[in-house]
Design a protein around this motif. Structure first.
Motif, PDB file in Angstrom:
ATOM      1  N   TRP A  13       0.816  -1.015   0.048  1.00  0.00           N
ATOM      2  CA  TRP A  13       0.085  -0.134   0.014  1.00  0.00           C
ATOM      3  C   TRP A  13       0.987   1.147   0.072  1.00  0.00           C
ATOM      4  O   TRP A  13       1.820   1.353   0.532  1.00  0.00           O
ATOM      5  CB  TRP A  13      -0.852  -0.077   1.217  1.00  0.00           C
ATOM      6  N   LYS A  14       0.248   2.302  -0.736  1.00  0.00           N
ATOM      7  CA  LYS A  14       1.031   3.447  -0.727  1.00  0.00           C
ATOM      8  C   LYS A  14       1.119   4.120   0.627  1.00  0.00           C
ATOM      9  O   LYS A  14       2.207   4.821   0.905  1.00  0.00           O
ATOM     10  CB  LYS A  14       0.547   4.471  -1.815  1.00  0.00           C
ATOM     11  N   ALA A  15       0.027   4.085   1.277  1.00  0.00           N
ATOM     12  CA  ALA A  15      -0.052   4.786   2.676  1.00  0.00           C
ATOM     13  C   ALA A  15      -0.450   3.752   3.531  1.00  0.00           C
ATOM     14  O   ALA A  15      -1.742   3.648   3.469  1.00  0.00           O
ATOM     15  CB  ALA A  15      -1.204   6.044   2.579  1.00  0.00           C
ATOM     16  N   PRO A  16       0.555   3.165   4.258  1.00  0.00           N
ATOM     17  CA  PRO A  16      -0.196   2.044   5.110  1.00  0.00           C
ATOM     18  C   PRO A  16      -0.838   2.712   6.460  1.00  0.00           C
ATOM     19  O   PRO A  16      -0.481   3.931   6.792  1.00  0.00           O
ATOM     20  CB  PRO A  16       1.451   1.492   5.635  1.00  0.00           C
ATOM     21  N   ILE A  17      -1.696   2.020   6.963  1.00  0.00           N
ATOM     22  CA  ILE A  17      -2.625   2.364   7.992  1.00  0.00           C
ATOM     23  C   ILE A  17      -1.771   1.914   9.500  1.00  0.00           C
ATOM     24  O   ILE A  17      -1.529   0.808   9.400  1.00  0.00           O
ATOM     25  CB  ILE A  17      -3.980   1.770   8.107  1.00  0.00           C
ATOM     26  N   PRO A  18      -1.496   3.003  10.232  1.00  0.00           N
ATOM     27  CA  PRO A  18      -0.816   2.587  11.385  1.00  0.00           C
ATOM     28  C   PRO A  18      -1.842   1.581  12.417  1.00  0.00           C
ATOM     29  O   PRO A  18      -2.932   1.730  12.230  1.00  0.00           O
ATOM     30  CB  PRO A  18      -0.658   3.861  12.258  1.00  0.00           C
ATOM     31  N   HIS A  19      -1.281   0.511  12.824  1.00  0.00           N
ATOM     32  CA  HIS A  19      -2.023  -0.479  13.739  1.00  0.00           C
ATOM     33  C   HIS A  19      -1.287  -0.675  15.157  1.00  0.00           C
ATOM     34  O   HIS A  19      -0.201  -0.166  15.124  1.00  0.00           O
ATOM     35  CB  HIS A  19      -2.122  -1.700  13.147  1.00  0.00           C
ATOM     36  N   ASP A  20      -1.937  -1.130  15.949  1.00  0.00           N
ATOM     37  CA  ASP A  20      -1.468  -1.384  17.220  1.00  0.00           C
ATOM     38  C   ASP A  20      -1.109  -2.783  17.299  1.00  0.00           C
ATOM     39  O   ASP A  20      -1.353  -3.944  17.247  1.00  0.00           O
ATOM     40  CB  ASP A  20      -2.672  -1.259  18.496  1.00  0.00           C
ATOM     41  N   GLU A  21       0.345  -3.105  17.522  1.00  0.00           N
ATOM     42  CA  GLU A  21       0.878  -4.285  17.249  1.00  0.00           C
ATOM     43  C   GLU A  21       0.751  -5.216  18.588  1.00  0.00           C
ATOM     44  O   GLU A  21       0.510  -6.556  18.361  1.00  0.00           O
ATOM     45  CB  GLU A  21       2.462  -3.993  17.122  1.00  0.00           C
ATOM     46  N   GLU A  22       0.666  -4.477  19.654  1.00  0.00           N
ATOM     47  CA  GLU A  22       0.475  -5.384  20.955  1.00  0.00           C
ATOM     48  C   GLU A  22      -0.946  -5.870  20.656  1.00  0.00           C
ATOM     49  O   GLU A  22      -1.350  -7.132  21.028  1.00  0.00           O
ATOM     50  CB  GLU A  22       0.632  -4.231  22.086  1.00  0.00           C
ATOM     51  N   MET A  23      -1.895  -5.128  20.288  1.00  0.00           N
ATOM     52  CA  MET A  23      -3.387  -5.580  20.259  1.00  0.00           C
ATOM     53  C   MET A  23      -3.203  -6.757  19.324  1.00  0.00           C
ATOM     54  O   MET A  23      -4.477  -7.661  19.366  1.00  0.00           O
ATOM     55  CB  MET A  23      -4.259  -4.548  20.086  1.00  0.00           C
ATOM     56  N   TYR A  24      -2.791  -6.717  18.311  1.00  0.00           N
ATOM     57  CA  TYR A  24      -2.667  -7.643  17.387  1.00  0.00           C
ATOM     58  C   TYR A  24      -2.132  -8.963  17.685  1.00  0.00           C
ATOM     59  O   TYR A  24      -2.710 -10.046  17.146  1.00  0.00           O
ATOM     60  CB  TYR A  24      -1.634  -7.193  15.951  1.00  0.00           C
ATOM     61  N   ARG A  25      -1.139  -9.182  18.382  1.00  0.00           N
ATOM     62  CA  ARG A  25      -0.543 -10.090  18.979  1.00  0.00           C
ATOM     63  C   ARG A  25      -1.576 -10.848  19.899  1.00  0.00           C
ATOM     64  O   ARG A  25      -1.793 -12.038  19.629  1.00  0.00           O
ATOM     65  CB  ARG A  25       0.744  -9.908  19.893  1.00  0.00           C
ATOM     66  N   TRP A  26      -2.286  -9.964  20.697  1.00  0.00           N
ATOM     67  CA  TRP A  26      -3.347 -10.643  21.524  1.00  0.00           C
ATOM     68  C   TRP A  26      -4.555 -11.192  20.749  1.00  0.00           C
ATOM     69  O   TRP A  26      -5.074 -12.186  20.949  1.00  0.00           O
ATOM     70  CB  TRP A  26      -3.906  -9.453  22.610  1.00  0.00           C
ATOM     71  N   ARG A  27      -4.758 -10.456  19.713  1.00  0.00           N
ATOM     72  CA  ARG A  27      -5.888 -11.034  18.903  1.00  0.00           C
ATOM     73  C   ARG A  27      -5.458 -12.169  18.130  1.00  0.00           C
ATOM     74  O   ARG A  27      -6.186 -13.457  18.257  1.00  0.00           O
ATOM     75  CB  ARG A  27      -6.150  -9.860  17.582  1.00  0.00           C
ATOM     76  N   HIS A  28      -4.253 -12.232  17.557  1.00  0.00           N
ATOM     77  CA  HIS A  28      -3.811 -13.845  17.077  1.00  0.00           C
ATOM     78  C   HIS A  28      -3.651 -14.740  17.983  1.00  0.00           C
ATOM     79  O   HIS A  28      -3.967 -15.750  17.552  1.00  0.00           O
ATOM     80  CB  HIS A  28      -2.197 -13.361  16.531  1.00  0.00           C
ATOM     81  N   ARG A  29      -3.323 -14.577  19.462  1.00  0.00           N
ATOM     82  CA  ARG A  29      -3.428 -15.426  20.286  1.00  0.00           C
ATOM     83  C   ARG A  29      -4.881 -16.037  20.521  1.00  0.00           C
ATOM     84  O   ARG A  29      -4.971 -17.260  20.707  1.00  0.00           O
ATOM     85  CB  ARG A  29      -2.788 -15.069  21.590  1.00  0.00           C
ATOM     86  N   VAL A  30      -5.771 -15.199  20.800  1.00  0.00           N
ATOM     87  CA  VAL A  30      -7.145 -15.651  20.812  1.00  0.00           C
ATOM     88  C   VAL A  30      -7.938 -16.437  19.530  1.00  0.00           C
ATOM     89  O   VAL A  30      -8.483 -17.545  19.774  1.00  0.00           O
ATOM     90  CB  VAL A  30      -8.246 -14.455  21.026  1.00  0.00           C
ATOM     91  N   GLU A  31      -7.554 -15.887  18.506  1.00  0.00           N
ATOM     92  CA  GLU A  31      -7.690 -16.615  17.213  1.00  0.00           C
ATOM     93  C   GLU A  31      -7.258 -18.140  17.183  1.00  0.00           C
ATOM     94  O   GLU A  31      -7.928 -19.134  16.866  1.00  0.00           O
ATOM     95  CB  GLU A  31      -7.374 -15.920  15.883  1.00  0.00           C
ATOM     96  N   LYS A  32      -5.891 -18.363  17.479  1.00  0.00           N
ATOM     97  CA  LYS A  32      -5.250 -19.617  17.760  1.00  0.00           C
ATOM     98  C   LYS A  32      -5.831 -20.498  18.670  1.00  0.00           C
ATOM     99  O   LYS A  32      -6.216 -21.530  18.471  1.00  0.00           O
ATOM    100  CB  LYS A  32      -3.827 -19.397  18.118  1.00  0.00           C
ATOM    101  N   TYR A  33      -6.317 -19.848  19.725  1.00  0.00           N
ATOM    102  CA  TYR A  33      -6.983 -20.735  20.777  1.00  0.00           C
ATOM    103  C   TYR A  33      -8.347 -21.376  20.470  1.00  0.00           C
ATOM    104  O   TYR A  33      -8.785 -22.432  20.329  1.00  0.00           O
ATOM    105  CB  TYR A  33      -7.246 -19.878  22.037  1.00  0.00           C
ATOM    106  N   PHE A  34      -9.143 -20.380  19.787  1.00  0.00           N
ATOM    107  CA  PHE A  34     -10.361 -20.795  19.070  1.00  0.00           C
ATOM    108  C   PHE A  34     -10.286 -21.806  18.228  1.00  0.00           C
ATOM    109  O   PHE A  34     -11.105 -22.820  17.795  1.00  0.00           O
ATOM    110  CB  PHE A  34     -11.313 -19.640  18.630  1.00  0.00           C
ATOM    111  N   SER A  35      -9.237 -21.779  17.163  1.00  0.00           N
ATOM    112  CA  SER A  35      -8.909 -22.672  16.164  1.00  0.00           C
ATOM    113  C   SER A  35      -8.677 -23.860  16.853  1.00  0.00           C
ATOM    114  O   SER A  35      -9.093 -24.951  16.455  1.00  0.00           O
ATOM    115  CB  SER A  35      -7.941 -22.439  15.381  1.00  0.00           C
ATOM    116  N   LYS A  36      -7.943 -24.210  17.916  1.00  0.00           N
ATOM    117  CA  LYS A  36      -7.569 -25.328  18.585  1.00  0.00           C
ATOM    118  C   LYS A  36      -8.696 -26.042  19.494  1.00  0.00           C
ATOM    119  O   LYS A  36      -9.044 -27.026  19.156  1.00  0.00           O
ATOM    120  CB  LYS A  36      -6.366 -24.830  19.843  1.00  0.00           C
ATOM    121  N   ILE A  37      -9.722 -24.984  19.907  1.00  0.00           N
ATOM    122  CA  ILE A  37     -10.872 -25.560  20.408  1.00  0.00           C
ATOM    123  C   ILE A  37     -11.811 -26.239  19.331  1.00  0.00           C
ATOM    124  O   ILE A  37     -12.481 -27.218  19.474  1.00  0.00           O
ATOM    125  CB  ILE A  37     -11.490 -24.375  21.068  1.00  0.00           C
TER     126      ILE A  37
END
Length: 68
Positions: A13-37
């Motif tokens: 992307w020409k203009a990347p959107i800033p994001h919260d990296e710490e929140m993205y880590r937590w979101r990824h952990r939650v998604e992995k947990y639901f995938s395992k469940i």
């Protein structure tokens, strides 16, 4: 309250959107947990008729995951 970007934008992307990296880590952990469940058939297909039994099945699956 404004929504904040959690998922990073694509790198080309020409203009990347800033994001919260710490929140993205937590979101990824939650998604992995639901995938395992959802690997457990009884949870994925929801055979249980009542909410109490379904919660018990999810707790049992979570316990098995932790013991692995």
């Amino acid at each position: 309250m404004e929504a904040q970007a959690v998922i990073p934008s694509k790198q080309d992307w020409k203009a990347p959107i800033p994001h919260d990296e710490e929140m993205y880590r937590w979101r990824h952990r939650v998604e992995k947990y639901f995938s395992k469940i959802k690997d457990f058939r009884a949870v994925n297909t929801r055979y249980d008729k009542t909410d109490i039994r379904f919660v018990a099945t999810v707790n049992l699956a979570a316990s098995i995951i932790v013991m692995r």
